[in-house]
Design a protein around this motif. Structure first.
Motif, PDB file in Angstrom:
ATOM      1  N   ASN A  32       5.142   9.756  11.725  1.00  0.00           N
ATOM      2  CA  ASN A  32       3.504   9.043  11.512  1.00  0.00           C
ATOM      3  C   ASN A  32       3.534   8.137  10.476  1.00  0.00           C
ATOM      4  OD1 ASN A  32       2.233  12.280  12.703  1.00  0.00           O
ATOM      5  ND2 ASN A  32       2.127  10.296  13.719  1.00  0.00           N
ATOM      6  N   ASP A  33       2.781   7.102  10.315  1.00  0.00           N
ATOM      7  CA  ASP A  33       2.666   6.035   9.395  1.00  0.00           C
ATOM      8  C   ASP A  33       2.248   6.567   8.169  1.00  0.00           C
ATOM      9  OD1 ASP A  33       1.639   3.527  11.676  1.00  0.00           O
ATOM     10  OD2 ASP A  33       3.546   4.494  11.462  1.00  0.00           O
ATOM     11  N   MET A  34       2.385   6.249   7.062  1.00  0.00           N
ATOM     12  CA  MET A  34       1.666   6.423   5.681  1.00  0.00           C
ATOM     13  C   MET A  34       1.725   5.185   4.934  1.00  0.00           C
ATOM     14  SD  MET A  34       3.324  10.111   4.356  1.00  0.00           S
ATOM     15  CE  MET A  34       1.738  10.095   3.282  1.00  0.00           C
ATOM     16  N   GLY A  35       0.862   4.918   4.146  1.00  0.00           N
ATOM     17  CA  GLY A  35       0.679   3.816   3.243  1.00  0.00           C
ATOM     18  C   GLY A  35      -0.170   4.118   2.008  1.00  0.00           C
ATOM     19  N   TRP A  36       0.037   2.926   0.970  1.00  0.00           N
ATOM     20  CA  TRP A  36      -1.067   2.904  -0.098  1.00  0.00           C
ATOM     21  C   TRP A  36      -1.928   1.650   0.156  1.00  0.00           C
ATOM     22  CZ3 TRP A  36      -1.156   6.338  -3.821  1.00  0.00           C
ATOM     23  CH2 TRP A  36       0.172   7.226  -3.946  1.00  0.00           C
ATOM     24  N   TYR A  37      -3.389   1.978  -0.044  1.00  0.00           N
ATOM     25  CA  TYR A  37      -4.158   1.000  -0.246  1.00  0.00           C
ATOM     26  C   TYR A  37      -4.884   0.912  -1.666  1.00  0.00           C
ATOM     27  CZ  TYR A  37      -4.151   0.887   5.037  1.00  0.00           C
ATOM     28  OH  TYR A  37      -3.642   0.803   6.210  1.00  0.00           O
ATOM     29  N   ARG A  38      -5.681  -0.343  -1.876  1.00  0.00           N
ATOM     30  CA  ARG A  38      -6.089  -0.346  -2.980  1.00  0.00           C
ATOM     31  C   ARG A  38      -7.470  -0.956  -2.995  1.00  0.00           C
ATOM     32  NH1 ARG A  38      -2.455  -4.533  -6.288  1.00  0.00           N
ATOM     33  NH2 ARG A  38      -2.930  -6.542  -5.109  1.00  0.00           N
ATOM     34  N   GLN A  39      -8.343  -0.668  -3.777  1.00  0.00           N
ATOM     35  CA  GLN A  39      -9.735  -1.224  -3.866  1.00  0.00           C
ATOM     36  C   GLN A  39     -10.198  -1.650  -5.429  1.00  0.00           C
ATOM     37  OE1 GLN A  39     -12.664   1.107  -1.348  1.00  0.00           O
ATOM     38  NE2 GLN A  39     -13.937  -0.902  -1.282  1.00  0.00           N
ATOM     39  N   LYS A  43     -14.762  -5.576  -4.019  1.00  0.00           N
ATOM     40  CA  LYS A  43     -13.653  -6.118  -3.051  1.00  0.00           C
ATOM     41  C   LYS A  43     -13.435  -5.052  -1.960  1.00  0.00           C
ATOM     42  CE  LYS A  43     -11.220  -9.501  -6.121  1.00  0.00           C
ATOM     43  NZ  LYS A  43      -9.899  -9.874  -6.565  1.00  0.00           N
ATOM     44  N   GLU A  44     -12.909  -5.580  -0.768  1.00  0.00           N
ATOM     45  CA  GLU A  44     -12.648  -4.687   0.182  1.00  0.00           C
ATOM     46  C   GLU A  44     -11.262  -3.973  -0.103  1.00  0.00           C
ATOM     47  OE1 GLU A  44     -14.995  -6.932   3.707  1.00  0.00           O
ATOM     48  OE2 GLU A  44     -12.917  -6.699   4.012  1.00  0.00           O
ATOM     49  N   ARG A  45     -11.338  -2.943   0.695  1.00  0.00           N
ATOM     50  CA  ARG A  45      -9.875  -2.219   0.511  1.00  0.00           C
ATOM     51  C   ARG A  45      -9.034  -2.890   1.168  1.00  0.00           C
ATOM     52  NH1 ARG A  45     -10.036   4.351   1.572  1.00  0.00           N
ATOM     53  NH2 ARG A  45     -11.752   4.103   0.198  1.00  0.00           N
ATOM     54  N   GLU A  46      -7.726  -3.081   0.678  1.00  0.00           N
ATOM     55  CA  GLU A  46      -6.675  -3.884   1.117  1.00  0.00           C
ATOM     56  C   GLU A  46      -5.299  -2.874   1.120  1.00  0.00           C
ATOM     57  OE1 GLU A  46      -5.648  -7.390  -1.238  1.00  0.00           O
ATOM     58  OE2 GLU A  46      -5.066  -6.087  -2.903  1.00  0.00           O
ATOM     59  N   LEU A  47      -4.548  -3.501   2.163  1.00  0.00           N
ATOM     60  CA  LEU A  47      -3.041  -2.454   2.264  1.00  0.00           C
ATOM     61  C   LEU A  47      -2.093  -3.111   1.131  1.00  0.00           C
ATOM     62  CD1 LEU A  47      -1.053  -1.076   3.899  1.00  0.00           C
ATOM     63  CD2 LEU A  47      -0.238  -3.218   5.017  1.00  0.00           C
ATOM     64  N   VAL A  48      -1.481  -1.942   0.535  1.00  0.00           N
ATOM     65  CA  VAL A  48      -0.704  -2.477  -0.554  1.00  0.00           C
ATOM     66  C   VAL A  48       0.775  -2.537   0.222  1.00  0.00           C
ATOM     67  CG1 VAL A  48       0.539  -1.862  -2.835  1.00  0.00           C
ATOM     68  CG2 VAL A  48      -2.027  -1.726  -2.263  1.00  0.00           C
ATOM     69  N   ALA A  49       1.088  -1.264   0.583  1.00  0.00           N
ATOM     70  CA  ALA A  49       2.366  -1.102   1.471  1.00  0.00           C
ATOM     71  C   ALA A  49       2.397   0.068   2.299  1.00  0.00           C
ATOM     72  CB  ALA A  49       3.535  -0.770   0.301  1.00  0.00           C
ATOM     73  N   SER A  50       3.348   0.065   3.359  1.00  0.00           N
ATOM     74  CA  SER A  50       3.293   0.892   4.331  1.00  0.00           C
ATOM     75  C   SER A  50       4.693   1.112   4.959  1.00  0.00           C
ATOM     76  CB  SER A  50       2.300   0.717   5.315  1.00  0.00           C
ATOM     77  OG  SER A  50       2.636  -0.532   6.062  1.00  0.00           O
ATOM     78  N   ILE A  51       4.579   2.563   5.495  1.00  0.00           N
ATOM     79  CA  ILE A  51       6.008   2.916   6.192  1.00  0.00           C
ATOM     80  C   ILE A  51       5.439   3.350   7.557  1.00  0.00           C
ATOM     81  CG2 ILE A  51       8.112   4.522   6.246  1.00  0.00           C
ATOM     82  CD1 ILE A  51       7.957   4.650   3.131  1.00  0.00           C
ATOM     83  N   SER A  52       6.036   2.543   8.454  1.00  0.00           N
ATOM     84  CA  SER A  52       5.495   2.679   9.776  1.00  0.00           C
ATOM     85  C   SER A  52       6.880   3.442  10.606  1.00  0.00           C
ATOM     86  CB  SER A  52       5.185   1.557  10.459  1.00  0.00           C
ATOM     87  OG  SER A  52       4.223   0.834   9.849  1.00  0.00           O
ATOM     88  N   GLY A  54       8.408   5.974   9.970  1.00  0.00           N
ATOM     89  CA  GLY A  54       9.736   6.612   9.029  1.00  0.00           C
ATOM     90  C   GLY A  54      10.540   5.416   8.837  1.00  0.00           C
ATOM     91  N   VAL A  55      10.482   4.354   9.334  1.00  0.00           N
ATOM     92  CA  VAL A  55      11.702   3.217   9.137  1.00  0.00           C
ATOM     93  C   VAL A  55      10.872   2.047   8.719  1.00  0.00           C
ATOM     94  CG1 VAL A  55      13.391   2.117  10.281  1.00  0.00           C
ATOM     95  CG2 VAL A  55      12.841   4.317  10.955  1.00  0.00           C
ATOM     96  N   ARG A  56       9.968   1.272   9.295  1.00  0.00           N
ATOM     97  CA  ARG A  56       9.534   0.063   9.155  1.00  0.00           C
ATOM     98  C   ARG A  56       8.842   0.039   7.825  1.00  0.00           C
ATOM     99  NH1 ARG A  56       6.407  -4.353  12.547  1.00  0.00           N
ATOM    100  NH2 ARG A  56       5.590  -5.623  11.104  1.00  0.00           N
ATOM    101  N   VAL A  57       9.051  -0.975   6.711  1.00  0.00           N
ATOM    102  CA  VAL A  57       8.330  -1.173   5.420  1.00  0.00           C
ATOM    103  C   VAL A  57       7.641  -2.317   5.388  1.00  0.00           C
ATOM    104  CG1 VAL A  57       8.336  -1.074   2.927  1.00  0.00           C
ATOM    105  CG2 VAL A  57       9.989   0.569   4.291  1.00  0.00           C
ATOM    106  N   ASP A  58       6.412  -2.374   5.044  1.00  0.00           N
ATOM    107  CA  ASP A  58       5.688  -3.682   4.941  1.00  0.00           C
ATOM    108  C   ASP A  58       5.020  -3.761   3.443  1.00  0.00           C
ATOM    109  OD1 ASP A  58       5.271  -3.337   8.387  1.00  0.00           O
ATOM    110  OD2 ASP A  58       6.000  -5.046   7.612  1.00  0.00           O
ATOM    111  N   TYR A  59       4.688  -4.872   3.092  1.00  0.00           N
ATOM    112  CA  TYR A  59       3.917  -4.924   1.918  1.00  0.00           C
ATOM    113  C   TYR A  59       2.932  -5.870   1.836  1.00  0.00           C
ATOM    114  CZ  TYR A  59       7.777  -2.366  -0.261  1.00  0.00           C
ATOM    115  OH  TYR A  59       8.755  -1.524  -0.508  1.00  0.00           O
ATOM    116  N   GLY A  60       1.975  -5.704   1.110  1.00  0.00           N
ATOM    117  CA  GLY A  60       0.905  -6.940   1.078  1.00  0.00           C
ATOM    118  C   GLY A  60       1.418  -8.115   0.406  1.00  0.00           C
TER     119      GLY A  60
END
Length: 115
Positions: A32-39, A43-52, A54-60
């Motif tokens: 399952n996906d996990m991630g960090w968001y910030r607000q 301002k609206e809450r935005e994605l900082v980084a995520s792991i999808s 268990g493998v794929r990593v994405d960053y704002g």
């Protein structure tokens, strides 16, 4: 029931570093996906980084090259290493766990970057 507890925030000077942690309890699956968001205030809450999956990593875009997300499945813990912090990184940071389409959120940890 899934619970998330985030920690590690604080006050840091511009250019400094912080490491956030998020400990998950309950029925946690590495797929399952996990991630960090910030607000930030106003301002609206935005994605900082995520792991999808268990493998794929994405960053704002604003944190690429400065922040690193990681996950220790054995400890059900996710981390966010934040380097070269800027005043615009000031926000409440929330950890997120998405289990089969349902979102779970941590309580948030304040990060303040100021001289």
């Amino acid at each position: 029931q899934v619970q998330l507890v985030g920690s590690g925030g604080g006050l840091v000077q511009p250019g400094g570093s912080l490491r956030l942690s998020c400990v998950a309890s309950g029925s946690i699956f590495s797929i399952n996906d996990m991630g960090w968001y910030r607000q930030a205030p106003g301002k609206e809450r935005e994605l900082v980084a995520s792991i999808s999956g268990g493998v794929r990593v994405d960053y704002g875009n604003s944190v690429k090259g400065r922040f690193t997300i990681s996950r220790d499945n054995a400890k059900n813990t996710m981390y966010l290493q934040m380097n070269s912090l800027k005043p615009e990184d000031t926000a409440v940071y929330f950890c997120n766990y998405n289990q089969w389409g349902r979102d779970y959120w941590g309580q948030g940890t304040q990060v303040t970057v100021s001289s």
